[in-house]
Design an enzyme around this catalytic site. Structure first.
Site, short mmCIF file in Angstrom:
data_model
loop_
_atom_site.label_atom_id
_atom_site.label_comp_id
_atom_site.label_asym_id
_atom_site.label_seq_id
_atom_site.Cartn_x
_atom_site.Cartn_y
_atom_site.Cartn_z
N ASP A 92 70.56 68.26 59.78
CA ASP A 92 69.86 69.09 60.76
C ASP A 92 69.80 70.50 60.19
O ASP A 92 70.62 70.90 59.37
CB ASP A 92 70.58 69.05 62.11
CG ASP A 92 69.68 69.57 63.25
OD1 ASP A 92 68.53 69.97 62.97
OD2 ASP A 92 70.14 69.58 64.40
N ASP A 271 70.73 60.36 67.01
CA ASP A 271 72.07 60.82 66.63
C ASP A 271 72.67 61.45 67.85
O ASP A 271 71.95 61.90 68.74
CB ASP A 271 72.00 61.88 65.52
CG ASP A 271 71.62 63.24 66.10
OD1 ASP A 271 70.43 63.42 66.41
OD2 ASP A 271 72.50 64.10 66.28
N1 PRF Z 1 66.51 70.96 67.30
C1 PRF Z 1 67.30 70.72 66.20
N2 PRF Z 1 68.38 69.92 66.27
C2 PRF Z 1 68.69 69.37 67.46
C3 PRF Z 1 67.92 69.59 68.61
C4 PRF Z 1 66.77 70.42 68.54
O1 PRF Z 1 66.04 70.66 69.49
C5 PRF Z 1 68.57 68.86 69.64
C6 PRF Z 1 68.16 68.79 71.05
N3 PRF Z 1 68.73 67.73 71.74
C7 PRF Z 1 69.68 68.25 69.06
N4 PRF Z 1 69.74 68.57 67.76
N5 PRF Z 1 66.98 71.27 65.04
#
Ligand code: PRF
EC number: 2.4.2.29
Length: 376
Positions: A92, A271
């Protein structure tokens, strides 16, 4: 990356597919265990690989950038080598982790200035430097830098934020073209749909993301406190628009029931920290409902943790023993519960896949949702 859509369910929008990357295949729908700092908390690689057996796990740019830091990750030859994981990894972008730092961050058009949760030092993330960071970490799938809006969020803020996320996306894409892969394998980039809980914004964002022409697409900004029905409504609006022939990832979702309902709406990848975080608090997910293992009622229940025996801990240990470990605050209790819950989540998405392929997903899903709603 390649995506083969095997089948779309006749009675729902559920799909079964196969993603192929340089680190192997990912059968979808899939649950990806979260390994925030380069470890799926409390779980050894042998247990992760042999028992839980996911095709892909997650890491976090925000955490890995702060610690161990990019120097070490680069010297290690990337995260795969550093943690000795030879299957797929997705990172992420930090968009969500930075959002969670409310009060310790400032967002503007250029990027996000934030204060480290570790030592209070100041840092600045931009779409450009986050792409470079994800090149160095070296995951197989890397995420766009976005802003995840809170819930509730007023319409004007949500709209401005969505447009900024779209502008950031263009910056991510043009910067990635300038920074090559570092470790000899391909990285797939995923843009993220935002738009809070507003149908028109979600439609607009889904169209923008679809038109960006990437190989896979993600949905963010959900499971941030809105009622489940609102989440499902937004997923449905978005999956109507995202291309069928590309994987769809719903970020940070959710409970086992949320996962099945979103599979039915056409999501392929999930996830969530819930199976590991809740495990550490003594909450176990099973096919027949949730268990709070700290509850006195399990004190002399010597039956296996879970008769289904998805992972070896389920039949190796009894509920009474696991309850004792939690009461005694032994770390083994948290480890056992984490292995159980992750095994269950990965099993659940595998089972969903089997039923999609067999043509009885809808009936199975409705039955499972009913069963899993119990508190045992
Ligand atoms: N953006 C990013 N990672 C995330 C989210 C998001 O909106 C969420 C929202 N549930 C979880 N992880 N980059």
């Amino acid at each position: 990356m390649k995506f083969d859509l095997k089948i779309t369910d006749a009675k729902s929008k559920a799909r079964a597919g196969v993603i192929t990357t340089d680190h192997g295949t990912i059968e979808t729908p899939i649950f990806m265990p979260v390994g925030t700092v380069g470890t799926v908390k409390g779980v050894h690689q042998t247990e992760l690989k042999n028992e839980i057996n996911p095709d892909i796990i997650l890491g976090n740019t925000y955490h890995l950038y702060l610690r161990p830091g990019l120097d070490i990750l680069e010297k290690a030859g990337g995260l795969h080598k550093f943690m000795n994981w030879d299957r797929n990894i997705l990172t992420d972008s930090g968009g969500y982790q930075v959002y969670s730092l409310s009060g310790r961050r400032k967002i503007n058009e250029e990027g996000v200035k934030f204060k480290s949760h570790i030592d209070g030092s100041m840092h600045f993330f931009t779409p450009e430097n986050v792409m470079e960071t994800q090149r160095i970490i070296g995951a197989d799938i890397i995420m766009a830098f976005d802003e995840c809006t809170p819930y509730p969020c007023d319409y004007n803020y949500a709209k401005r934020s969505m447009h900024m996320t779209h502008r950031w996306l263009s910056r991510c894409i043009s910067h990635l073209e300038k920074v090559p892969f570092k470790y000899g394998f391909e990285q797939t980039f995923m843009p993220i749909v935002q738009g809070s809980t507003y149908k028109d914004l979600r439609q607009q964002s889904a169209e923008y993301i679809a038109n960006s022409g990437q190989q896979a697409n993600a949905i963010g900004g959900l499971s941030v406190g809105e009622p489940a029905e609102e989440m499902y409504a937004m997923t449905e609006v978005v999956t109507e628009i995202l291309p069928e022939d590309k994987p769809r990832y719903l970020m940070g979702v959710g409970t086992p029931i949320n996962i099945l309902e979103n599979i039915a709406l056409g999501i392929d990848m999930f996830d969530c920290v819930m199976p590991t975080r809740n495990a550490r608090n003594g909450m176990l997910f099973t096919a027949h409902g949730t268990i709070n293992i700290k509850n006195k009622k399990w004190e002399d229940d010597f039956s296996p943790i879970d008769e289904m025996g998805i992972t070896w801990v389920d039949t190796m240990y009894s509920k009474a023993y696991l309850r004792h470990l939690f009461a005694a605050k032994e770390m083994l209790g948290k480890q056992i519960a984490s292995i159980h819950n992750l095994g269950f989540y990965v099993w659940l998405t595998r089972e969903a896949r089997k039923h999609i392929l067999a043509g009885d997903f809808r009936e199975w899903k409705d039955q499972m949702v009913k069963q899993m709603d119990n508190r045992l």
